[in-house]
Design an enzyme around this catalytic site. Structure first.
Site, PDB file in Angstrom:
ATOM      1  N   ASP A   1       0.817  -1.218   0.000  1.00  0.00           N
ATOM      2  CA  ASP A   1       0.000   0.000   0.000  1.00  0.00           C
ATOM      3  C   ASP A   1       0.850   1.268   0.000  1.00  0.00           C
ATOM      4  O   ASP A   1       2.030   1.249   0.356  1.00  0.00           O
ATOM      5  CB  ASP A   1      -0.961   0.012   1.185  1.00  0.00           C
ATOM      6  CG  ASP A   1      -0.247   0.036   2.532  1.00  0.00           C
ATOM      7  OD1 ASP A   1       0.772  -0.670   2.683  1.00  0.00           O
ATOM      8  OD2 ASP A   1      -0.693   0.764   3.436  1.00  0.00           O
TER       9      ASP A   1
ATOM     10  N   GLU B   1       0.236  -1.527   5.485  1.00  0.00           N
ATOM     11  CA  GLU B   1       1.262  -1.125   6.445  1.00  0.00           C
ATOM     12  C   GLU B   1       1.080   0.325   6.854  1.00  0.00           C
ATOM     13  O   GLU B   1       1.311   0.688   8.015  1.00  0.00           O
ATOM     14  CB  GLU B   1       2.646  -1.332   5.823  1.00  0.00           C
ATOM     15  CG  GLU B   1       3.813  -1.117   6.787  1.00  0.00           C
ATOM     16  CD  GLU B   1       4.371   0.297   6.799  1.00  0.00           C
ATOM     17  OE1 GLU B   1       5.275   0.571   7.595  1.00  0.00           O
ATOM     18  OE2 GLU B   1       3.885   1.142   6.006  1.00  0.00           O
TER      19      GLU B   1
END
Length: 407
Positions: free
Chosen positions: A80, A173
């Site tokens: 991400d 994350e």
């Protein structure tokens, strides 16, 4: 394929995470990148490339014949990009033979000014990649993914000796959920590195201790013409709470290992106002004191305005991995040795943030953080240097060979 070529492909997939959806992964674009990576890992010939129901990609590169007994090395990066800036329609710009001055971005009048970012001068004559000014680039952490993928290709193509290499790419994350569903035992590594740092030479062996905090203020609405003695303005009480926190313990005024309270979101009206904070400190004792102060300020306001006016919630997110990594200093020392052999003096430091490695270290997988070759992450001024990416890939190759030869 070079790491930079992979990066240019990966950044075009929108994997911006979201703290609002409550799903894992938090956004559908992460599935798109995960499936692409599984296909690429299959093409490279790794063992059992797959993506699980939580969008964690895993694969294993078997040890070279005769090295099956050496410890398994893990390498991780995250899928991400940061939720604060758009990751949609990323248009990477390749600046070849960078002249060392300002980098003018073609969109929205943005300029990466050399005076504001003096370390850019190190890349004079090299190739720098940025976005076009309307989005972040996504090198955090697609550069890390690209470098790990290129490592695997290099080890296979050049038939270099290595122990078992365990690869994982995690979702979310950036919103603190990267390892929420991670199975350390199934992953199979004895120790690991996240590849999620910035400029080449950095090794991060510490993180903040981190907590998320929310303050909910309940007020009473009344007509402003007859509000005396009746109105309780929730917004003003929220402002009062903020004024009680130490002024200079704020991200704008801190550096190094100084901690802070960061007000990152506020929403409300007279009747109800909600503020969201993050609390950070490298020192565990100071971290606990900050959390206590947050609650004490709320308690004071309840005594002042009446019980139940203010509700404080504080939840720990992760802890400083330094103390957990101390018995595993070989991870730091070997990375530093390899960087020195490559002609750069390593910088061993604590990151002013967190990584998946912080949580993994407390889950039993020692996991410091390595550089990616980029910088200005979480902003439209994000960049990565192509030659630095190549050095990071070389660093990973050297570490794979080092651990393949034994500690």
């Amino acid at each position: 394929m070079r790491a930079c070529e992979r990066l240019l492909k990966y950044v075009r997939i929108n994997t911006q995470s979201s703290p609002e959806t409550g799903t894992t992964p938090s956004t559908p674009g992460q599935w798109e990148l995960a499936r692409l990576l599984v296909d690429e890992l299959k093409e490279l010939g790794l063992e059992n490339p797959s993506v699980n129901e939580f969008c964690t990609v895993t694969a294993w590169l078997p040890a070279t014949t005769g090295l099956e007994h050496v410890p398994a090395l893990g390498l991780l990066a995250h899928l991400d990009t940061a939720p604060a800036f758009s990751g949609k329609n990323v248009n990477p710009i390749v600046h070849e033979n960078y002249g060392g001055g300002d980098i003018v971005l073609p969109k929205e009048g943005r300029v990466i000014r050399a005076a504001d970012f003096p370390w850019l001068s190190r890349f004079q004559g090299k190739t720098v990649i940025t976005a076009d000014g309307s989005t972040l680039l996504g090198a955090d952490d697609k550069a890390g993914i690209a470098e790990i993928m290129t490592l695997c290709e290099t080890l296979i193509r050049e038939n270099l000796p290595h122990g078992r290499i365990c690869v994982a790419f995690t979702p979310d994350e950036e919103i603190g959920q990267g390892t929420a569903h991670f199975d350390v035992k199934l992953f199979g590594a004895d120790f690991a590195y996240t590849v999620d740092g910035d400029r080449f030479g950095h090794i991060e062996d510490g993180t903040f201790n981190a907590a998320g905090a929310k303050l909910t203020v309940h007020g009473v609405s009344a007509h402003p013409g007859s509000a005396k003695g009746a109105m309780v303005n929730a917004m003003l009480i929220a402002f009062e709470f903020q004024s009680m926190l130490p002024v200079f313990q704020n991200p704008m005024y801190t550096e190094g290992e100084e901690g802070f309270f960061h007000l990152e979101h506020i929403e409300g009206d007279v009747e109800k106002t909600v503020t969201e904070y993050i609390i950070r400190d490298h020192d565990r004792t100071l971290f606990e004191q900050k959390k206590q102060l947050f609650q004490q300020c709320a308690d004071f306001l309840n005594r002042k305005y009446g019980e139940g006016t203010v509700e404080a919630e504080v939840q720990d997110s992760y802890y400083n991995m330094k103390e957990v990594l101390e018995p595993h200093r070989h991870l730091i020392e070997n990375a530093a040795e390899m960087i020195r052999r490559m002609g750069t003096e390593p910088e061993i430091c604590s990151v002013r943030g967190g990584t998946d490695g912080a949580r993994l270290s407390y889950m039993g997988l020692p996991c410091p953080n390595l550089c990616t070759g980029g910088g200005n992450f979480h902003s439209r001024f994000e960049y990565v240097c192509v030659q630095s990416m190549e050095k990071v890939t070389e660093l990973l190759v050297r570490l794979a060979e080092k651990y393949g030869s034994g500690l």
